[in-house]
Design an enzyme around this catalytic site. Structure first.
Site, short mmCIF file in Angstrom:
data_model
loop_
_atom_site.label_atom_id
_atom_site.label_comp_id
_atom_site.label_asym_id
_atom_site.label_seq_id
_atom_site.Cartn_x
_atom_site.Cartn_y
_atom_site.Cartn_z
CG PHE A 117 -20.27 -11.10 26.15
CD1 PHE A 117 -21.23 -11.47 25.21
CD2 PHE A 117 -20.73 -10.54 27.34
CE1 PHE A 117 -22.59 -11.29 25.45
CE2 PHE A 117 -22.08 -10.35 27.59
CZ PHE A 117 -23.02 -10.73 26.64
CG HIS A 157 -1.76 -1.23 1.36
ND1 HIS A 157 -3.11 -1.22 1.11
CD2 HIS A 157 -1.45 -2.51 1.68
CE1 HIS A 157 -3.60 -2.45 1.28
NE2 HIS A 157 -2.62 -3.25 1.64
CG ASP A 180 -9.96 8.23 5.99
OD1 ASP A 180 -10.50 9.16 6.61
OD2 ASP A 180 -9.17 8.40 5.06
N GLY A 240 -2.48 -4.23 11.74
CA GLY A 240 -3.06 -4.81 10.53
C GLY A 240 -4.56 -4.76 10.63
CG HIS A 246 -5.91 2.31 0.07
ND1 HIS A 246 -5.50 1.15 0.68
CD2 HIS A 246 -6.46 3.06 1.04
CE1 HIS A 246 -5.81 1.19 1.96
NE2 HIS A 246 -6.39 2.33 2.21
#
Lengths: 671, 671
Positions: free
Chosen positions: B437, B28, B152, B115, B262
């Protein structure tokens, strides 16, 4: 001063909620007592549905997020006529229809299973999207609202970030969320863990936000009216409510706003159950009662609802008469019918990656399955859901004519939205991301499995052959992990998920066919990043429908049975060729789904994998992925550690995923 | 006009990043090229560390969130002297020190594995909390900053909600986050998926937020200075950056802000690699070069850093001399040393639930393990981490004297924060929630396992005996699921996690001892909600240290070996008693950890579970949980479906978890 009917009805819900928990000696009364006023106004004045036809497609939906507030839901739904006093008195008991956390039961008004905080309101977002999708095709006449109820816990759950962003971005003005803000959570008061300005946060996401006194009927009414009139944004009503409203002690002292009433019966929390019931106008000796005037009030509401629904249905009938083709389509959408697709005509390129083969099929679906909605968490060009996207468009605020949701980076939110779409009905939801990120989606996949929702998961980049991205992106344990849901049955006694890892392009076509035809449970497709040598034709790949099948066989009894799923099958084919040169007779079995194979007749299972014949399993996952099938008859060669960053072809060699190594391993095994 | 050194250095990073991806033909480049200016200013002017002593405890930390921007990190760290040009040229290759996503490597300046988007910045929150915790004990002289870099994708990830809330709530002014806002993500431009006002959102969480031109050195410098001066709030610097900064096409046309850069090499994206490198001042034929003046610039910085660190260390030496006891404690904290605790003195109440037994041990830790930090996701009174909390206090803004983090409802965020604390060092992190959970926490547990972090998970309510809460709260597949990490090895060739499900109170004490002594990998404790009849003494429970052991035996060869973990062991004891009355000789094996048992000598394994003797496994999880140990020698009685809402005792009977049913099952098996 006599109580108004709305206070009396809400008190009735409070009494029932407190009594349910007290009798079960288990549960959460405080929140239910605080939220009662909102649900009473919602159900008695706003929520549109047809009490005589609970599955009516155009009903408003109500999604509860904090499942532990089930006493509130069962309470209001008993006022509405869907639970008997016996039902609520059996709260949390074996075989009752009132389990501790609500389990989807549309006939009784329970739209979703809830419990794991946060997921309920995200399912509402999914339902609201499905509604907009359908309205875009059939018209505003079938528009309805989706309401949801969230608590402090749900507001804190990470997933609220995904839901807040997406609902705001898409301008889901049909979505109305009530936040039961009582400043108390299970372990602490809320201000011990948060000082955020929630109103500001939701405004930052583009929501219409109003803060009200959450136990004030007039304020609730006004807020709901305003929300219904909003046309640009989803609405958040922050209701400042009183935890344990009405609770008092033995001495008659106020016992509201106590953390202790969150998770235990009132009497255990320090309040007096009897005094509280009396304080609320009930009979402590016989609390499971609906007051006569409340009953009458709700009966009137019921009649009005049936009448209103009938009028709506008459409108629909007119529309149907005027639009017979659309009407037929609408009916088909809600019937679980899938258009006839001739999958045999779908041509897969030679040596295609199974993610690419999936894209081929998706491109056909985009043209032929008009109610399919596909989504990706910002990986559409990698997970190849863009095969679908290229033939449609993404949802935008005010424009739901397309069939694709660009979810952004939010794997869990996306998966829960899929559940909400499936619960809404009328659409076929599918979502894609990297297989390793199925870890993020497990909580949603579990609820899809429990709710028996036919969501499709498109999980690509299925193994270490992700290559250069390295161990954070290379699934190893994930296949064994997700296949646990094939071993876990749902309450309908079926495998709770169908998990398919096809061996090549044609098997992928068949896998997609199976996924579409499976309307009973979620289906997962586990797909390769890299190209795979073809090992089937469309015809031979039909064996996949049995979960495992003989892909290639030898004369007579094999010396060894080689088995695998996914791209490892083609490696076995390479290995078998080398073995054959050496006079070793082998059978190759492709196992796209062990779980499905286990449901076949014992005879078929024995035919494919007879006991006593040496077996060699090859998996890019942990050896345990295939050990159940290989058993004591042989060995599994798998990956026992996290992967490594390097080109996929290099890893194949370094880690032993070659025909040569299959040959060596089998020779050693047979020696 | 000649370039300023800061532009030249940033261009150098851009060149290296573009060249790494181009040569690897994978990765990237775009984001790395946009973020280069920020990291250059940070590393050349702000980040304090000791290049001659990279593990220096008081260094500033830098946590990268978007791991795919590794070329930027390797680029800047090569300028700083930690990667050779050969290293960066081997980007993403087998055996290189520059894997596709960064893997923790403190000696080279990589503080965390990244990552999976979102986790990096949450680890930074954990590190910032650990820093405040240590400063509260040893003084502001050892304060340092924690920087983090988010993209983002990370901003969109659900987990940002937990981090944003907690960092704001705790007023972590030592935390400075740079948001590389380039309006482009992998699949789309950012405005296709979000229209949130990020500045407003973080302000709602109580952050100090500033928006700047993210490629402007002066603006970056000013923003970092202001952030360093902030004393009340974490700072978010929103840097509006240019994706692919400097990229041009073959024709020399601008090729910045392109989505295509990207996730692929520049040449694949449509730019000209050679022209871009030349445009940035590099040599396309030989791009892996550090410019002489940049080298000099960073050498000066290095000398200054070493000098500054030496001064700091001199200050520390003075402090140590003046505070010998505190100094010894500080050293112990960072040495992985655990205080000597006499576990044999810990008395467990008879018949205690193992979550209660855990609380007993935790109450001792709260007094004796001064650097332990325990957290709960709003379940401290249920997961019984309150056993620890009762002897300490929770963190508050400006007050980190306690040892407890009330995380609120955010299971995943909490688990990632634990990873960040462990990475920081000096503290022993543990966190509690319901076992079901653990699904939410898997992505964090996987990164803990991969990074070899000794985080402790306290997972209570371990099975259907959760009871009334029903299937959403009843783990079934979770034990088999998490034990997959016992089967998966880390890169140090050890089981990547130790998973312990103790059989009773004493085994829980031993399990906690094992957890504390395991400083190599994460450890999970799986604990019961309900009370369990004692089946061990502290002495006999030592067998747990081997993973599985003979808890109760018979004379001679047993007719059957009964095996289980957790509370099912006591059910076996009941069954064995009935069997004995019938003349059936049985051995009972407690298996708190199959993974650990598998690391014992073959001899020991054979001694405990000899082949050829009939075996009966009992598990409240899926049968597969024990099938690996029982093999073909018998059967496993497990739960094959989702659970049900009812009192635990009722479920025991309905589902067959009684001594009687053990008796019946074994009799049938032996028949």
């Amino acid at each position: 001063m006599s109580k108004s009917i709305e206070v009396k009805a809400a008190d009735n819900v409070r009494i029932l909620a407190a009594a349910m928990v007290e009798k079960a000696n288990s549960g959460h009364p405080g929140g239910a007592m605080g939220g009662a006023d909102f649900v009473n106004i919602l159900y008695s004045e706003f929520l549109n549905y047809d009490p005589s036809d609970m599955t009516w497609a155009n009903r408003d939906r109500f999604f509860l997020d904090p499942g532990h507030m089930s006493p509130m839901l069962y309470g209001i739904l008993s006022l509405a006529g869907f639970y008997s006093m016996e039902d609520v008195a059996n709260f949390r008991q074996w075989g009752s229809v009132t389990p501790g956390h609500p389990e989807v039961d549309v006939e009784r008004g329970v739209e979703n299973t809830s419990g794991p905080l946060g997921q309920g309101h995200v399912m509402a977002v999914g339902a609201a999207i499905a509604e907009r999708f359908l309205v875009a095709r059939f018209g505003e006449w079938m528009a309805h609202k989706t309401y949801t109820f969230i608590s402090d816990g749900g507001i804190q759950e990470e997933i609220s970030q995904g839901a807040g962003r997406i609902a705001g971005h898409l301008g889901l003005s049909n979505l109305i969320m009530f936040y039961d803000s009582n400043d108390i959570q299970l372990s602490t008061e809320t201000d011990e863990v948060t000082t955020e300005d929630t109103e500001m946060k939701y405004k930052a996401w583009g929501w219409n936000v109003v803060t009200i006194a959450g136990n004030d009927a007039d304020a609730i009414r006004k807020a709901l009216k305003n929300a219904q009139e909003e046309t640009e944004k989803p609405t958040l009503i922050i209701g400042k409510t009183i935890m344990g409203k009405g609770a008092i002690t033995e001495d008659g002292a106020n016992f509201e706003r106590q953390c202790s009433t969150h998770g235990q019966p009132l009497s255990g929390a320090g309040a007096s159950f009897a005094k509280t019931i009396a304080n609320l106008g009930g009979d402590p000796e016989n609390p499971f009662v609906i007051f006569d005037d409340v009953k009458e009030y709700y009966e009137k509401r019921k009649a009005a609802l049936i009448e209103a629904a009938a009028a709506k249905k008459a409108e629909q009938a007119k529309w149907e008469a005027a639009n017979p083709e659309l009407a037929a389509k609408l009916k088909a959408f809600f019937s679980n019918e899938i258009p006839e697709i001739d999958y045999s005509k779908i041509e897969q390129k030679a040596g295609i990656a199974t993610r690419g083969a999936s894209a081929t099929v998706l491109s056909v679906f985009a043209k032929e399955v008009e109610n399919m909605i596909v989504s990706s968490a910002d990986l559409s060009n990698s997970d190849k859901t863009d095969g679908f996207l290229k033939n449609t468009s993404s949802f935008k605020k005010g424009d739901f004519r397309g069939q694709f949701l660009q979810a952004g980076v939010c794997e869990l939110t996306m998966a829960v939205i899929m559940n909400g779409m499936a619960l809404h009905g009328g659409v076929i939801p599918a979502c894609g991301t990297f297989f390793v990120f199925s870890d993020y989606q497990k909580p949603a996949a579990r609820l899809a499995a429990l709710q028996e929702l036919p969501v499709k998961y498109i999980w690509t980049h299925d193994a270490f052959r992700v290559g250069e991205d390295g161990p954070t992106h290379q699934p190893v344990e994930q296949e064994a992990q997700i296949r646990l849901l094939e071993k876990l049955q749902n309450h309908s006694h079926k495998n709770s998920m169908l998990v398919l890892r096809p061996a090549d392009g044609n098997e992928t076509t068949v896998a997609w066919k199976m996924a579409m035809e499976n309307t009973d449970t979620p289906t997962a497709l586990i797909l390769s990043r890299q190209g795979i040598k073809d090992v089937t034709t469309y015809e031979t790949a039909q064996g996949a429908t049995k979960g495992a099948y003989i892909l290639q066989d030898c004369e007579g009894t094999p010396d060894v049975i080689l088995l695998a799923s996914g791209s490892e099958v083609s490696t076995l084919v390479d290995g078998a060729e080398l073995l054959a040169k050496d006079g070793v007779k082998s059978r190759i079995v492709s196992v796209p789904s062990e779980g499905l194979f286990r449901t076949q007749s014992a005879e078929y299972q024995k035919e494919v994998l007879p006991a006593g014949v040496t077996k060699f399993g090859l998996t890019a996952g942990l050896p345990v992925t295939l050990e159940g099938l290989v058993g004591m008859d042989g060995k599994v060669f798998g990956l026992g550690s996290f992967g490594f960053s390097a080109p996929a072809g290099v890893l194949d060699v370094k880690l032993g995923y070659t025909g040569e190594n299959v040959y060596n391993q089998v020779k050693e095994l047979l020696a």
